[in-house]
Design a protein around this motif. Structure first.
Motif, PDB file in Angstrom:
ATOM      1  N   VAL A 245       1.087  -0.932  -0.430  1.00 52.09           N
ATOM      2  CA  VAL A 245       0.224  -0.141  -0.115  1.00 52.09           C
ATOM      3  C   VAL A 245       0.370   1.357  -0.033  1.00 52.09           C
ATOM      4  CG1 VAL A 245      -2.137  -1.097   1.010  1.00 52.09           C
ATOM      5  CG2 VAL A 245      -0.215   0.283   2.446  1.00 52.09           C
ATOM      6  N   ALA A 246       1.919   0.772  -0.454  1.00 48.97           N
ATOM      7  CA  ALA A 246       2.855   2.223  -0.160  1.00 48.97           C
ATOM      8  C   ALA A 246       2.651   3.111  -1.045  1.00 48.97           C
ATOM      9  CB  ALA A 246       4.513   2.578  -0.415  1.00 48.97           C
ATOM     10  N   SER A 247       1.688   2.547  -2.314  1.00 50.18           N
ATOM     11  CA  SER A 247       1.610   4.086  -3.302  1.00 50.18           C
ATOM     12  C   SER A 247       0.328   4.697  -2.450  1.00 50.18           C
ATOM     13  CB  SER A 247       1.408   3.423  -4.408  1.00 50.18           C
ATOM     14  OG  SER A 247       0.695   4.536  -5.756  1.00 50.18           O
ATOM     15  N   GLU A 248      -0.819   4.086  -1.940  1.00 52.71           N
ATOM     16  CA  GLU A 248      -1.427   4.570  -2.031  1.00 52.71           C
ATOM     17  C   GLU A 248      -1.724   5.670  -1.088  1.00 52.71           C
ATOM     18  OE1 GLU A 248      -2.633   1.647  -4.704  1.00 52.71           O
ATOM     19  OE2 GLU A 248      -1.499   1.453  -2.781  1.00 52.71           O
ATOM     20  N   LEU A 249      -1.021   4.945  -0.082  1.00 59.92           N
ATOM     21  CA  LEU A 249      -0.151   5.783   1.200  1.00 59.92           C
ATOM     22  C   LEU A 249       0.519   7.218   0.600  1.00 59.92           C
ATOM     23  CD1 LEU A 249       0.995   3.154   4.163  1.00 59.92           C
ATOM     24  CD2 LEU A 249      -1.181   5.322   4.391  1.00 59.92           C
ATOM     25  N   GLU A 250       0.820   7.716  -0.368  1.00 56.65           N
ATOM     26  CA  GLU A 250       1.843   8.440  -0.437  1.00 56.65           C
ATOM     27  C   GLU A 250       0.855   9.420  -1.424  1.00 56.65           C
ATOM     28  OE1 GLU A 250       5.401   9.551  -3.053  1.00 56.65           O
ATOM     29  OE2 GLU A 250       4.882   7.686  -2.802  1.00 56.65           O
ATOM     30  N   GLN A 251      -0.460   8.502  -2.068  1.00 57.84           N
ATOM     31  CA  GLN A 251      -1.068   9.350  -2.910  1.00 57.84           C
ATOM     32  C   GLN A 251      -2.237   9.987  -1.796  1.00 57.84           C
ATOM     33  OE1 GLN A 251      -2.308   8.038  -6.244  1.00 57.84           O
ATOM     34  NE2 GLN A 251      -0.135   6.811  -6.231  1.00 57.84           N
ATOM     35  N   GLY A 252      -2.294   9.169  -0.334  1.00 58.15           N
ATOM     36  CA  GLY A 252      -3.615   9.787  -0.014  1.00 58.15           C
ATOM     37  C   GLY A 252      -4.903   8.930   0.261  1.00 58.15           C
ATOM     38  N   LYS A 253      -4.901   8.322  -0.639  1.00 60.37           N
ATOM     39  CA  LYS A 253      -5.987   7.379  -0.173  1.00 60.37           C
ATOM     40  C   LYS A 253      -6.551   6.168   0.664  1.00 60.37           C
ATOM     41  CE  LYS A 253      -4.804   7.484  -6.149  1.00 60.37           C
ATOM     42  NZ  LYS A 253      -4.608   6.629  -7.441  1.00 60.37           N
ATOM     43  N   LEU A 254      -5.208   5.755   0.842  1.00 58.85           N
ATOM     44  CA  LEU A 254      -4.940   5.586   2.248  1.00 58.85           C
ATOM     45  C   LEU A 254      -4.654   6.339   3.166  1.00 58.85           C
ATOM     46  CD1 LEU A 254      -5.286   1.443   0.535  1.00 58.85           C
ATOM     47  CD2 LEU A 254      -6.974   3.095   1.791  1.00 58.85           C
ATOM     48  N   VAL A 255      -5.287   6.141   4.298  1.00 63.96           N
ATOM     49  CA  VAL A 255      -4.756   6.665   6.017  1.00 63.96           C
ATOM     50  C   VAL A 255      -4.427   5.032   7.071  1.00 63.96           C
ATOM     51  CG1 VAL A 255      -5.303   7.857   7.598  1.00 63.96           C
ATOM     52  CG2 VAL A 255      -6.132   8.465   5.661  1.00 63.96           C
ATOM     53  N   SER A 256      -2.906   5.336   7.063  1.00 66.97           N
ATOM     54  CA  SER A 256      -3.037   3.968   8.358  1.00 66.97           C
ATOM     55  C   SER A 256      -3.457   3.962   9.467  1.00 66.97           C
ATOM     56  CB  SER A 256      -1.257   4.141   7.962  1.00 66.97           C
ATOM     57  OG  SER A 256      -1.506   3.353   9.398  1.00 66.97           O
ATOM     58  N   LEU A 257      -4.010   3.543  10.239  1.00 64.19           N
ATOM     59  CA  LEU A 257      -4.716   3.996  11.913  1.00 64.19           C
ATOM     60  C   LEU A 257      -3.278   3.585  12.795  1.00 64.19           C
ATOM     61  CD1 LEU A 257      -7.997   1.878  11.799  1.00 64.19           C
ATOM     62  CD2 LEU A 257      -7.677   4.553  11.233  1.00 64.19           C
ATOM     63  N   SER A 258      -3.188   4.465  13.719  1.00 58.52           N
ATOM     64  CA  SER A 258      -2.464   4.836  15.213  1.00 58.52           C
ATOM     65  C   SER A 258      -2.993   3.459  15.864  1.00 58.52           C
ATOM     66  CB  SER A 258      -2.110   6.110  15.292  1.00 58.52           C
ATOM     67  OG  SER A 258      -2.919   6.212  16.052  1.00 58.52           O
ATOM     68  N   LEU A 259      -2.856   2.495  15.403  1.00 58.36           N
ATOM     69  CA  LEU A 259      -3.116   1.084  16.137  1.00 58.36           C
ATOM     70  C   LEU A 259      -1.769   0.495  16.258  1.00 58.36           C
ATOM     71  CD1 LEU A 259      -5.071  -0.649  18.100  1.00 58.36           C
ATOM     72  CD2 LEU A 259      -5.500  -1.907  16.303  1.00 58.36           C
ATOM     73  N   ASP A 260      -0.786  -0.128  17.308  1.00 57.89           N
ATOM     74  CA  ASP A 260       0.202  -0.747  16.889  1.00 57.89           C
ATOM     75  C   ASP A 260      -0.051  -2.273  16.664  1.00 57.89           C
ATOM     76  OD1 ASP A 260       2.797  -1.680  18.393  1.00 57.89           O
ATOM     77  OD2 ASP A 260       2.777  -1.711  20.252  1.00 57.89           O
ATOM     78  N   LEU A 261       1.049  -2.889  16.317  1.00 56.17           N
ATOM     79  CA  LEU A 261       0.763  -4.029  15.398  1.00 56.17           C
ATOM     80  C   LEU A 261       2.250  -4.344  15.869  1.00 56.17           C
ATOM     81  CD1 LEU A 261      -1.774  -3.587  12.424  1.00 56.17           C
ATOM     82  CD2 LEU A 261      -2.423  -4.543  14.826  1.00 56.17           C
ATOM     83  N   THR A 262       2.905  -4.395  16.315  1.00 57.07           N
ATOM     84  CA  THR A 262       4.161  -4.021  15.799  1.00 57.07           C
ATOM     85  C   THR A 262       4.593  -6.011  16.575  1.00 57.07           C
ATOM     86  OG1 THR A 262       5.109  -3.892  18.151  1.00 57.07           O
ATOM     87  CG2 THR A 262       5.508  -2.037  16.314  1.00 57.07           C
ATOM     88  N   GLU A 263       3.533  -6.217  16.962  1.00 56.48           N
ATOM     89  CA  GLU A 263       4.051  -7.589  17.738  1.00 56.48           C
ATOM     90  C   GLU A 263       3.781  -8.838  16.585  1.00 56.48           C
ATOM     91  OE1 GLU A 263       0.947 -10.829  20.077  1.00 56.48           O
ATOM     92  OE2 GLU A 263       0.227  -8.102  21.076  1.00 56.48           O
ATOM     93  N   ILE A 264       3.147  -8.345  15.301  1.00 55.76           N
ATOM     94  CA  ILE A 264       2.596  -9.343  13.795  1.00 55.76           C
ATOM     95  C   ILE A 264       4.125  -9.116  13.425  1.00 55.76           C
ATOM     96  CG2 ILE A 264       1.686  -9.489  12.305  1.00 55.76           C
ATOM     97  CD1 ILE A 264      -1.361  -7.718  13.721  1.00 55.76           C
ATOM     98  N   ASN A 265       4.610 -10.492  14.301  1.00 58.19           N
ATOM     99  CA  ASN A 265       6.223 -10.368  12.940  1.00 58.19           C
ATOM    100  C   ASN A 265       5.666 -12.268  12.117  1.00 58.19           C
ATOM    101  OD1 ASN A 265       8.625 -10.327  12.585  1.00 58.19           O
ATOM    102  ND2 ASN A 265       9.282 -12.328  14.329  1.00 58.19           N
ATOM    103  N   PHE A 266       6.257 -11.018  10.765  1.00 62.26           N
ATOM    104  CA  PHE A 266       6.240 -11.826   9.325  1.00 62.26           C
ATOM    105  C   PHE A 266       7.225 -10.588   8.918  1.00 62.26           C
ATOM    106  CE2 PHE A 266       1.749 -12.478  11.023  1.00 62.26           C
ATOM    107  CZ  PHE A 266       1.477 -13.981  10.129  1.00 62.26           C
ATOM    108  N   VAL A 267       8.022 -12.378   7.730  1.00 65.70           N
ATOM    109  CA  VAL A 267       9.310 -11.640   7.497  1.00 65.70           C
ATOM    110  C   VAL A 267       8.197 -12.239   5.913  1.00 65.70           C
ATOM    111  CG1 VAL A 267      11.578 -12.422   7.777  1.00 65.70           C
ATOM    112  CG2 VAL A 267      10.364 -12.049   9.618  1.00 65.70           C
ATOM    113  N   SER A 268       9.457 -11.404   4.923  1.00 66.04           N
ATOM    114  CA  SER A 268       9.744 -12.013   3.642  1.00 66.04           C
ATOM    115  C   SER A 268      10.980 -12.730   3.444  1.00 66.04           C
ATOM    116  CB  SER A 268       9.786 -11.377   2.928  1.00 66.04           C
ATOM    117  OG  SER A 268       9.118 -10.321   2.000  1.00 66.04           O
ATOM    118  N   GLN A 269      10.366 -14.025   3.013  1.00 67.81           N
ATOM    119  CA  GLN A 269      11.920 -15.390   2.846  1.00 67.81           C
ATOM    120  C   GLN A 269      11.932 -16.021   1.686  1.00 67.81           C
ATOM    121  OE1 GLN A 269      10.726 -18.019   6.989  1.00 67.81           O
ATOM    122  NE2 GLN A 269       9.314 -16.155   7.035  1.00 67.81           N
ATOM    123  N   MET A 270      12.703 -16.126   1.161  1.00 67.20           N
ATOM    124  CA  MET A 270      13.528 -16.994   0.494  1.00 67.20           C
ATOM    125  C   MET A 270      13.322 -18.342   0.597  1.00 67.20           C
ATOM    126  SD  MET A 270      15.868 -15.522  -2.891  1.00 67.20           S
ATOM    127  CE  MET A 270      17.413 -15.361  -1.572  1.00 67.20           C
TER     128      MET A 270
END
Length: 302
Positions: A245-270
């Protein structure tokens, strides 16, 4: 038994579609059918079951595939040992979940294609839950997954990057203007999520219930783009990785809510099989994938 028959068999086994295999090999479909039929007659077994318009490997076909993969890998190794890297040829088969396929692989494939134009790259569509199994079955050389860190005795797993997740709403959503959002604010809300079985959907559901936000409804999709479009129309709250959603956030089409989600630990893996011979083609693809992540080149293609 001819080498071209083995190549054709492998392509049909990978695509499970005679027309797609013919297109990839630059054959007419009837040529592919004739080669498979000739192979089955020589072996005295059926390699594929033909069910209406779909085909599947038989048990004999599954066993034969492992030998064919080994034979063709040996042939590829022999070719590469007498060629320099500039003339590198061969085939590599990769797969990924939808998000990494759309937001990561294009830049990697672009760079790989630019450096090694003579190598055939096959992308094998595979459901997320079957990605690791496709490695064990020898159907895929490398897969990319977005999950919690994976451990396996039989697989090489390289953690590439932690991926942050966001809760996203349209700018006119009632929660968009709140400077701080907590789980109580999510009671009674409508969530736009990936289909059930998706690991981050399951993790998010558990988090909501654990935090007491158990009064909610969901609409499930098998497409990230559909989730984004519905969120931008104000239909509900989307839960997606930031990379998507990087593009939509930059263009203001979406807004990110300020909820702490840091415990959701997902990783891109090869991931690739520990027992698989790493051909020069696979090695350079691994190197380019690592480099793309380190330099974040994939962001330029969003």
């Amino acid at each position: 038994m001819e080498l071209r028959q083995l190549v054709t068999f492998r392509m049909v086994a990978l695509t499970l579609n005679f027309s797609r295999a013919a297109e990839a090999l630059n054959y007419v479909p009837s040529n592919v059918s004739m080669q498979i039929q000739s192979l089955e007659e020589e072996l005295g077994v059926k390699l594929f079951d033909r069910l209406n318009k779909q085909i599947v490997l038989t048990d004999a076909g599954e066993r034969f595939y492992k030998y064919v993969e080994r034979i063709l890998n040996d042939v590829e190794e022999a070719k590469n040992n007498v060629n320099d890297s500039e003339n590198m040829t061969g085939t590599i088969t990769i797969s990924a979940n939808e998000i990494l396929c759309v937001y990561l692989l294009p830049a990697i494939l672009h760079e790989f294609r630019k450096q090694y134009p003579n190598v055939r790259v096959i992308f094998r569509p595979t459901p997320s839950n079957d990605l690791k199994q496709s490695i064990y079955e020898g159907k895929t050389d490398i897969v990319f997954i977005l999950e919690e860190p994976v451990n396996s005795n039989g697989l090489n797993i390289e953690l590439l990057r932690e991926e942050s997740f966001r809760l996203l709403v349209a700018p006119n959503h009632p929660l968009a203007s709140q400077s701080k959002v907590d789980f109580d604010d999510l009671q009674g809300e409508f969530f736009l999520l990936n289909e059930k079985g998706c690991t981050y959907h399951t993790t998010f559901d558990r988090l909501l219930v654990r935090e007491g936000a158990n009064d909610f409804t969901t609409l499930e999709f098998d497409s990230v783009e559909a989730i984004k479009q519905c969120a931008m129309l104000g239909m509900g709250i989307a839960f997606l990785p930031e990379i998507s959603v990087a593009s939509e956030l930059e263009q203001g089409k979406l807004v990110s809510l300020s909820l702490d989600l840091t415990e959701i630990n997902f990783v891109s893996q090869m991931i690739w099989h520990k027992g698989k011979w790493i051909s020069p083609v696979i090695q350079v693809f691994l190197d380019i994938a690592r480099s793309s992540y380190q330099h974040k080149n994939y962001l330029f293609l969003l």
